[in-house]
Motif scaffolding. Structure first.
Motif, PDB file in Angstrom:
ATOM      1  N   ASP A  69     -10.469 -24.341  42.979  1.00 31.86           N
ATOM      2  CA  ASP A  69      -9.639 -25.207  42.408  1.00 31.86           C
ATOM      3  C   ASP A  69      -9.060 -24.584  40.904  1.00 31.86           C
ATOM      4  O   ASP A  69      -8.094 -24.949  40.378  1.00 31.86           O
ATOM      5  N   GLY A  70      -9.865 -23.678  40.329  1.00 23.57           N
ATOM      6  CA  GLY A  70      -9.372 -22.897  39.255  1.00 23.57           C
ATOM      7  C   GLY A  70      -9.628 -23.994  37.857  1.00 23.57           C
ATOM      8  O   GLY A  70      -9.161 -23.400  36.934  1.00 23.57           O
ATOM      9  N   ILE A  71     -10.198 -25.070  38.013  1.00 27.31           N
ATOM     10  CA  ILE A  71     -10.226 -25.816  36.663  1.00 27.31           C
ATOM     11  C   ILE A  71     -11.934 -25.769  36.300  1.00 27.31           C
ATOM     12  O   ILE A  71     -12.752 -26.059  37.324  1.00 27.31           O
ATOM     13  N   HIS A  72     -12.041 -25.234  35.058  1.00 27.82           N
ATOM     14  CA  HIS A  72     -13.489 -25.279  34.639  1.00 27.82           C
ATOM     15  C   HIS A  72     -13.889 -25.837  33.296  1.00 27.82           C
ATOM     16  O   HIS A  72     -12.792 -26.036  32.637  1.00 27.82           O
ATOM     17  N   GLN A  73     -14.761 -26.046  32.932  1.00 23.16           N
ATOM     18  CA  GLN A  73     -15.382 -26.584  31.315  1.00 23.16           C
ATOM     19  C   GLN A  73     -15.952 -25.200  31.092  1.00 23.16           C
ATOM     20  O   GLN A  73     -17.182 -24.674  31.476  1.00 23.16           O
ATOM     21  N   LEU A  74     -15.582 -24.733  29.952  1.00 17.29           N
ATOM     22  CA  LEU A  74     -16.200 -23.572  29.222  1.00 17.29           C
ATOM     23  C   LEU A  74     -17.038 -24.152  28.101  1.00 17.29           C
ATOM     24  O   LEU A  74     -16.358 -25.006  27.181  1.00 17.29           O
ATOM     25  N   HIS A  75     -18.512 -24.148  27.933  1.00 13.77           N
ATOM     26  CA  HIS A  75     -19.053 -24.615  26.786  1.00 13.77           C
ATOM     27  C   HIS A  75     -19.657 -23.461  26.106  1.00 13.77           C
ATOM     28  O   HIS A  75     -20.151 -22.421  26.565  1.00 13.77           O
ATOM     29  N   VAL A  76     -19.441 -23.670  24.433  1.00 12.08           N
ATOM     30  CA  VAL A  76     -20.137 -22.421  23.893  1.00 12.08           C
ATOM     31  C   VAL A  76     -21.241 -23.260  22.856  1.00 12.08           C
ATOM     32  O   VAL A  76     -20.796 -24.159  22.175  1.00 12.08           O
ATOM     33  N   LYS A  77     -22.363 -22.881  23.013  1.00 11.61           N
ATOM     34  CA  LYS A  77     -23.559 -23.400  22.256  1.00 11.61           C
ATOM     35  C   LYS A  77     -23.792 -22.523  21.078  1.00 11.61           C
ATOM     36  O   LYS A  77     -24.161 -21.531  21.443  1.00 11.61           O
ATOM     37  N   VAL A  78     -23.881 -23.145  19.996  1.00  7.39           N
ATOM     38  CA  VAL A  78     -24.158 -22.468  18.683  1.00  7.39           C
ATOM     39  C   VAL A  78     -25.069 -23.221  17.930  1.00  7.39           C
ATOM     40  O   VAL A  78     -25.038 -24.362  17.382  1.00  7.39           O
ATOM     41  N   LYS A  79     -26.257 -22.604  17.720  1.00  4.58           N
ATOM     42  CA  LYS A  79     -27.481 -23.298  16.959  1.00  4.58           C
ATOM     43  C   LYS A  79     -27.513 -24.841  17.823  1.00  4.58           C
ATOM     44  O   LYS A  79     -27.974 -24.919  18.669  1.00  4.58           O
ATOM     45  N   ASP A  80     -27.299 -25.626  17.035  1.00  2.00           N
ATOM     46  CA  ASP A  80     -27.515 -26.990  17.638  1.00  2.00           C
ATOM     47  C   ASP A  80     -26.152 -27.847  18.071  1.00  2.00           C
ATOM     48  O   ASP A  80     -26.219 -29.151  18.109  1.00  2.00           O
ATOM     49  N   THR A  81     -25.010 -26.965  17.889  1.00  2.00           N
ATOM     50  CA  THR A  81     -23.793 -27.809  18.249  1.00  2.00           C
ATOM     51  C   THR A  81     -23.330 -27.128  19.650  1.00  2.00           C
ATOM     52  O   THR A  81     -23.166 -25.894  19.978  1.00  2.00           O
ATOM     53  N   THR A  82     -22.617 -27.927  20.475  1.00  2.00           N
ATOM     54  CA  THR A  82     -21.948 -27.439  21.613  1.00  2.00           C
ATOM     55  C   THR A  82     -20.277 -27.857  21.283  1.00  2.00           C
ATOM     56  O   THR A  82     -19.974 -28.981  20.974  1.00  2.00           O
TER      57      THR A  82
END
Length: 121
Positions: A69-82
């Motif tokens: 489908d080509g739709i994604h969720q990109l998550h970037v975690k830094v320390k305690d924040t996403t």
């Protein structure tokens, strides 16, 4: 043999859907050795350790697979924040992720998305 070679070329051109994510390495020395966790659809795909430079920023690039489908969720975690971002293929094939340090000491992640390649120098 020529038919197999032609079939292989067609398969690679049309079958390998990937989007390219470039991670900017910061120029702020306070962000040196900060770890970023990259998740696509809640699955960990990459871990990046930022390497700060005093000159021009450098970039680390990763090619990530695309679903049908080509739709994604990109998550970037830094320390305690996403930080979460929606990615739509093919409209947003090329992604640039940058990190900044706010005056209050917290890390902020920004993203640029576009259909054509970035000119990174």
């Amino acid at each position: 043999m020529k038919k197999i070679l032609a079939l292989l070329i067609v398969f690679c051109v049309f079958g390998c859907k990937k989007y390219v994510v470039s991670f900017e390495q910061p120029t702020d020395m306070k962000l040196d050795k900060v770890k970023l966790e990259i998740l696509v659809d809640n699955k960990k795909v990459k871990e990046i350790n930022l390497k700060a430079t005093e000159a021009l920023p450098t970039y680390e690039t990763a090619a990530l697979s695309v679903s049908e489908d080509g739709i994604h969720q990109l998550h970037v975690k830094v320390k305690d924040t996403t930080f979460s971002f929606d990615v739509k293929y093919p409209e947003e094939k090329y992604i640039l992720v940058t990190t900044h340090l706010k005056p209050n000491g917290k890390v902020h992640v920004g993203i640029l998305k576009q259909n054509y390649k970035y000119r990174l120098r």
